[in-house]
Design a protein around this motif. Sequence first.
Motif, short mmCIF file in Angstrom:
data_model
loop_
_atom_site.label_atom_id
_atom_site.label_comp_id
_atom_site.label_asym_id
_atom_site.label_seq_id
_atom_site.Cartn_x
_atom_site.Cartn_y
_atom_site.Cartn_z
N THR A 177 1.97 -7.65 -4.00
CA THR A 177 2.88 -7.53 -2.86
C THR A 177 2.05 -7.45 -1.59
O THR A 177 1.12 -6.64 -1.50
CB THR A 177 3.77 -6.28 -2.98
N ILE A 178 2.38 -8.28 -0.61
CA ILE A 178 1.59 -8.37 0.61
C ILE A 178 2.44 -8.00 1.81
O ILE A 178 3.54 -8.55 1.99
CB ILE A 178 1.03 -9.81 0.80
N TYR A 179 1.95 -7.07 2.60
CA TYR A 179 2.52 -6.75 3.90
C TYR A 179 1.54 -7.28 4.96
O TYR A 179 0.57 -6.62 5.27
CB TYR A 179 2.73 -5.25 4.06
N PRO A 180 1.77 -8.48 5.49
CA PRO A 180 0.79 -9.06 6.42
C PRO A 180 0.73 -8.35 7.77
O PRO A 180 -0.25 -8.50 8.50
CB PRO A 180 1.29 -10.50 6.60
N GLY A 181 1.76 -7.58 8.12
CA GLY A 181 1.84 -6.94 9.43
C GLY A 181 3.11 -7.36 10.14
O GLY A 181 3.68 -8.42 9.86
N SER A 182 3.55 -6.56 11.06
CA SER A 182 4.86 -6.76 11.68
C SER A 182 4.95 -8.03 12.52
O SER A 182 6.04 -8.55 12.74
CB SER A 182 5.22 -5.54 12.54
#
Length: 476
Positions: A44-49
Motif C-alpha cells: 500500500t502506497i501513500y505518495p503524499g497529499s
Amino acid sequence: MSVEIGGKRLDEGIDLLVLGLGATGLALARWATGHLGGFVKSVTIYPGSKIKPCAQTRSLEAMGATCVLGTEKVEGSYDVCVASPGISEFSVFFASGRAHASEIMGEPEFAFRLSPERWIAVTGTNGKTTTTSLINHLLNESGLTCRAVGNIGVAPITAIDTRAEGSWFAAELSSYQLATTSELHPRVSVLLNITPDHLAWHRTHEAYAAAKRRIFANQGAGDLAVVCVEDAGSAAALPEARATGAEVCELAHEDSGATSAAFVRDGVLTCRLRGAEHRLCAATELAISGAHNELNALAAAAAALWVGAESAGVAHALTTFQPLEHRIEPVRTVDGVRYVNDSKATNTDAVEKALTAFPNDSVVLLLGGTDKGTELSGFAERVSASCVRAIVCFGEARDRFLAAFAEPTRREGVELAEAEHLADAVEVARALAHTDDVVLLSPACSSFDEFSGFEERGDRFKELVADLSRKSGGSR
C-alpha cells in the motif's frame, strides 16, 4: 532465516506500507510489487497529499499495489512502514504511518534486514559521496566485489536480489536515512564531519548530530569506526564510537598517536590499524584536490584495508580514482580562466573545504541559490581570508550573501558583485576574472530556486561555460 521484520519471519510474508513516491519510494514500491506472493503479501502506497494519478501510480497499481492519493492520513494496519527520506520523522505524515504499522523504518534499514552481511556505511555533512565512491573503487580494484548504494543514487533494496555472495555494500547514508535505523550494523562505519545542516527536517542541530551518530549504534568487537578528529562535531562522537567495543580509527592530517589512525606523514597517506602501519601513496598523487579529499581518501583506505584489501592494491587504486561530477569537477579553460563545477557544495562548510583545493590560485566564487538560513558572518570572514578575490552572489539567497560580505571588516578587499540567476552569474564572473584565475561554482545553497537539484544546476553551469568557450573561439 531468523530475520524478522514487523514481527514477521521472512517466510510469513508482510503487509507493507510505503510513504512517499520519490526516487526511494518508487524503487521500493517496484521491488515490493515484484515480490508479491512471496515475502510481500500486500503493498500500500501513500505518495503524499499533492500527488495525483499518473503513469507511475497506474503502473504500480497494475502490478498489484494499492495507491492512496490525495491524503497523508494513513488508514489500515501494516506490518512494516517504510518512509521515504524526504518525510521528516517529526511530521504528521510520518506519525500517521507509525501509528498504523508494527514497525517504521527507512529503506536502508529495510534492505539491511533482508541482506545484513558486509556493509560499510559512510556519513557526514560533507564528503559522503566521494568517500563512498572511493571505498567502492578501492575494493573492486583490489579484487574484492563491492557495490556503492544508498544516498549515492542506488537504493540498496534494488541491489539485494542480485548481490553476489561475499560481496560488500558501500553505503552512503544521510542523516534522514540513519534517523530511523534500529538494527543496521555496518562492519565499518565512517563519520567524516558534523556541521549545521538540514535543520528543517531534524528541527535541531542536536537531533541532526544524533542521527549521524546512529551509524555506530550496533557495532561491536571486530568492527571498525573511522572518526575524523579534526572536525569538532565528529570528534565529539568518539566516546559513543568507543563505547560500542569497535576499534576506532582516528582520522586527521596529523598523527593522533592512537593505536588505529589515518593521517598524512611526510606527504604520504598512512593508515595504522591496531598498530600495523600501511604507507600508501603521496598526497600529490591523488587526482582529487583539497585537504578534505585527503581525509576522504584516508577514510576510504582505512575501510578497505580493514575488510581485507591489500596495501599495494589500495595505494595504486587511490591514484587512479577520478573526481566525481559536480564535486570540484574541472570543466574547461576559457581565455586563460579555469572553470570548476562544485554544484554539490550545498552548505557553507562544503564551500570552505572546496577552497582548500586552490591554495595558490585566485578564485572568483559563485554563491547563491535557495537560502538555507545558515549563519553567514563567520563564513564571510573565513572566505575573505582565503584565496577568493571576487564573489558573485546570485539567486534567491543573494541579498543575504551580499549583506554578509558587505561589512568592510569581513570583505578585506574582496570584490563583490551580484546577478539574478546562474546564467547571469557566469557572465559577471567572466567579466571579473583575470588570466590564470579560477571561476568556482560552489554555491553554499540548495538549487531549488532555479533547478530540480544540484545535478541540474551543475549541468547547466557546464553548458554555460561551453557557450563561453564557443564564443571565445574554442578555448580548452
